[in-house]
Design an enzyme around this catalytic site. Sequence first.
Site, PDB file in Angstrom:
ATOM      1  N   HIS A   1      45.420  50.424  63.942  1.00  0.00           N
ATOM      2  CA  HIS A   1      46.705  51.124  64.040  1.00  0.00           C
ATOM      3  C   HIS A   1      46.726  52.027  65.267  1.00  0.00           C
ATOM      4  O   HIS A   1      46.642  53.257  65.150  1.00  0.00           O
ATOM      5  CB  HIS A   1      46.976  51.918  62.753  1.00  0.00           C
ATOM      6  CG  HIS A   1      47.368  51.042  61.613  1.00  0.00           C
ATOM      7  ND1 HIS A   1      46.524  50.757  60.569  1.00  0.00           N
ATOM      8  CD2 HIS A   1      48.511  50.349  61.384  1.00  0.00           C
ATOM      9  CE1 HIS A   1      47.141  49.936  59.726  1.00  0.00           C
ATOM     10  NE2 HIS A   1      48.342  49.678  60.197  1.00  0.00           N
TER      11      HIS A   1
ATOM     12  N   HIS B   1      48.814  47.896  68.734  1.00  0.00           N
ATOM     13  CA  HIS B   1      49.536  47.334  67.585  1.00  0.00           C
ATOM     14  C   HIS B   1      51.027  47.663  67.712  1.00  0.00           C
ATOM     15  O   HIS B   1      51.888  46.799  67.469  1.00  0.00           O
ATOM     16  CB  HIS B   1      48.948  47.895  66.282  1.00  0.00           C
ATOM     17  CG  HIS B   1      49.789  47.623  65.071  1.00  0.00           C
ATOM     18  ND1 HIS B   1      50.047  46.354  64.597  1.00  0.00           N
ATOM     19  CD2 HIS B   1      50.477  48.475  64.239  1.00  0.00           C
ATOM     20  CE1 HIS B   1      50.834  46.427  63.522  1.00  0.00           C
ATOM     21  NE2 HIS B   1      51.114  47.700  63.299  1.00  0.00           N
TER      22      HIS B   1
ATOM     23  N   HIS C   1      56.777  52.929  64.802  1.00  0.00           N
ATOM     24  CA  HIS C   1      56.633  52.679  63.364  1.00  0.00           C
ATOM     25  C   HIS C   1      55.290  53.097  62.760  1.00  0.00           C
ATOM     26  O   HIS C   1      55.192  53.282  61.547  1.00  0.00           O
ATOM     27  CB  HIS C   1      56.939  51.203  63.040  1.00  0.00           C
ATOM     28  CG  HIS C   1      55.738  50.322  63.155  1.00  0.00           C
ATOM     29  ND1 HIS C   1      55.288  49.851  64.365  1.00  0.00           N
ATOM     30  CD2 HIS C   1      54.864  49.861  62.220  1.00  0.00           C
ATOM     31  CE1 HIS C   1      54.209  49.127  64.163  1.00  0.00           C
ATOM     32  NE2 HIS C   1      53.928  49.123  62.876  1.00  0.00           N
ATOM     33  N   ASP C   2      54.235  53.264  63.575  1.00  0.00           N
ATOM     34  CA  ASP C   2      52.939  53.731  63.029  1.00  0.00           C
ATOM     35  C   ASP C   2      52.444  54.967  63.784  1.00  0.00           C
ATOM     36  O   ASP C   2      51.227  55.229  63.822  1.00  0.00           O
ATOM     37  CB  ASP C   2      51.883  52.612  63.129  1.00  0.00           C
ATOM     38  CG  ASP C   2      51.932  51.659  61.937  1.00  0.00           C
ATOM     39  OD1 ASP C   2      52.321  52.098  60.835  1.00  0.00           O
ATOM     40  OD2 ASP C   2      51.583  50.475  62.107  1.00  0.00           O
TER      41      ASP C   2
ATOM     42  N   ASP D   1      55.588  43.395  61.683  1.00  0.00           N
ATOM     43  CA  ASP D   1      54.416  44.206  61.360  1.00  0.00           C
ATOM     44  C   ASP D   1      53.271  43.375  60.757  1.00  0.00           C
ATOM     45  O   ASP D   1      52.107  43.736  60.854  1.00  0.00           O
ATOM     46  CB  ASP D   1      54.870  45.285  60.358  1.00  0.00           C
ATOM     47  CG  ASP D   1      54.015  46.523  60.404  1.00  0.00           C
ATOM     48  OD1 ASP D   1      53.229  46.682  61.353  1.00  0.00           O
ATOM     49  OD2 ASP D   1      54.145  47.365  59.480  1.00  0.00           O
TER      50      ASP D   1
HETATM   51  N1  LIG Z   1      45.791  39.948  58.377  1.00  0.00           N
HETATM   52  C1  LIG Z   1      45.999  40.936  57.520  1.00  0.00           C
HETATM   53  N2  LIG Z   1      45.267  41.019  56.400  1.00  0.00           N
HETATM   54  C2  LIG Z   1      45.480  41.987  55.513  1.00  0.00           C
HETATM   55  N3  LIG Z   1      46.391  42.949  55.646  1.00  0.00           N
HETATM   56  C3  LIG Z   1      47.142  42.917  56.719  1.00  0.00           C
HETATM   57  C4  LIG Z   1      46.981  41.927  57.714  1.00  0.00           C
HETATM   58  N4  LIG Z   1      47.848  42.169  58.687  1.00  0.00           N
HETATM   59  C5  LIG Z   1      48.533  43.268  58.319  1.00  0.00           C
HETATM   60  N5  LIG Z   1      48.103  43.713  57.146  1.00  0.00           N
HETATM   61  C6  LIG Z   1      48.576  44.883  56.398  1.00  0.00           C
HETATM   62  O1  LIG Z   1      49.985  44.880  56.535  1.00  0.00           O
HETATM   63  C7  LIG Z   1      50.339  46.174  56.922  1.00  0.00           C
HETATM   64  C8  LIG Z   1      51.617  46.253  57.672  1.00  0.00           C
HETATM   65  O2  LIG Z   1      51.831  47.627  57.943  1.00  0.00           O
HETATM   66  P1  LIG Z   1      50.732  48.423  58.748  1.00  0.00           P
HETATM   67  O3  LIG Z   1      50.714  47.980  60.152  1.00  0.00           O
HETATM   68  O4  LIG Z   1      50.878  49.865  58.470  1.00  0.00           O
HETATM   69  O5  LIG Z   1      49.359  47.998  58.047  1.00  0.00           O
HETATM   70  C9  LIG Z   1      49.192  46.630  57.816  1.00  0.00           C
HETATM   71  C10 LIG Z   1      48.026  46.178  56.999  1.00  0.00           C
HETATM   72  O6  LIG Z   1      47.752  47.071  55.959  1.00  0.00           O
HETATM   73 ZN   LIG Z   2      52.199  48.569  61.676  1.00  0.00          ZN
END
Ligand SMILES: Nc1ncnc2c1ncn2[C@@H]1O[C@@H]2COP(=O)(O)O[C@H]2[C@H]1O
Ligand SMILES: [Zn+2]
Length: 494
Positions: free
Chosen positions: A204, A208, A244-245, A351
Amino acid sequence: MACNELVNVKKTLLHSPICRLKRMLQQLEVSDVDFEELKRNLEFTASLLEALYTDGTQPPFDADDDLQLRSDVVPVEVRDWLASTFTQRVQPISRRPEEKPRFRSIVHAVQAGIFVERMFRKAYSAAMPDQPADVLNCLRDLDRWSFDVFALDAVSSGHSLKTLFIELIIKHQLNSRFKVPISCLISFLCELERGYSKHTNAYHNHTHAADVTHTVHCLLMRTGVLYSMTELEVLACLFAAAIHDYEHTGNTNNFHIYTRSELAMIYNDHSVQESHHVSAAFRILQDENTNILMNLTRPEWLELRSLVIEMVLGTDMSSHVLQVKAMRTCLQQHESIDKAKALSLILHAADISHPAKSWSLHSRWTPRLMEEFFTQGDKEAELGLAISPLCDRQNTPVAQSQIAFIEFIVEPTFSLISDMSEKIVIPLIQDTTDASPTCSRYRELQWTVADLVSFRSLWMRHTEENKSRWMAKMKNGVSDFRDESETQTGQETA
Ligand SMILES: Nc1ncnc2c1ncn2[C@@H]1O[C@@H]2COP(=O)(O)O[C@H]2[C@H]1O
Ligand SMILES: [Zn+2]
């Protein structure tokens, strides 16, 4: 989509490749062959037919879809993780009353003279001539689904977010439309990148954010949804994606809640981090040196803020199931689509998009995410807490978790995005083509349909390929999911 409506859509889509095939035959008969044109026509026809074939062979929507995790296929740790991360017991976010913005028709947009030009079909001249050649080179792929954000980060000395955001703002001509002072924009982005590095997260971070911003841009273009948006909505989407993050702590919301963190206290356990991202980002705008929205009118500012809040809060993974269900119900019941809900779903899809991209990208994101999960697991162990699902460094079935994530989360979301976009875009195109079949927009709109249908086959090809890669690792007992990832260059499409 009702069955006869679908048949009509398919007929409309088939009309163009049939005409092209006939014309190609005529050309061949009189030996009047322009090979370039022939090639273009064949490519166009093949992509439409392939997409229609894929579309026709995909499984139908399940009306009562929750996560449907069958215990014989999904390991228990993975089931726990999916259930604890992507669902919530709390009730949906409150909806704004009566007036909800709906998608306007393309006909109206054309009549109003605000039709968005098909930017990515044109030769793209880079907007920032002072950039190093490597950066300009990288940005040439900006409209491609396989755009390599890691490469951009490398050539821009770790400023992929800044570089990409400025480029997109200029490309969509939002700087001139909203009189965004370039010095403000640069200061704002420096502040944003600083916030993204605050917790030195493996996943994050600003890369990203850059990736998600690029993906939102690409989704809006590839699906054609961009055509039905106002410039303010485009600005809201790019802004929401970039922030967004912001200041992500590298932990999950549940970790904040269990450890009674400061943020959990401030936001009463509700979408703890997402609430912080949006609030802290708007705080940057309070300083006039970084206020990129200073020249928006009050109504514009209020509308943008409302959209951004809804979109960023919609990235809380615990609202995934509710979000998907609500949109499916809307599509099945032929209700008109609420724009804010549609744009929120697009940001949410962006995302979680890396498993729907080429293996060379997906296999670089996954180890980063896992490392961040494991770091949280280490902290939980230190604090004497139970280790969260997928956060145990010693004991996490990474390949299985990826297969389950792709199957139960990513594919249904992208399938929904494709269906939703068809519902938004295709009727508008039919209106316009009926009205003026010879106008230059006709060709543009045909391309939009072609992109939209071929987009479905594009992401499906990637998710299938990625699942097989993880499956192969599982079968071969490869536990090191990090290998090959940094050196991949791989063949990519679109
Ligand atoms: N390949 C992946 N495997 C597991 N979790 C994922 C994957 N890609 C994204 N995520 C989850 O999806 C979420 C989307 O929001 P975030 O970017 O906050 O955090 C990300 C992770 O927690
Ligand atoms: Zn994100």
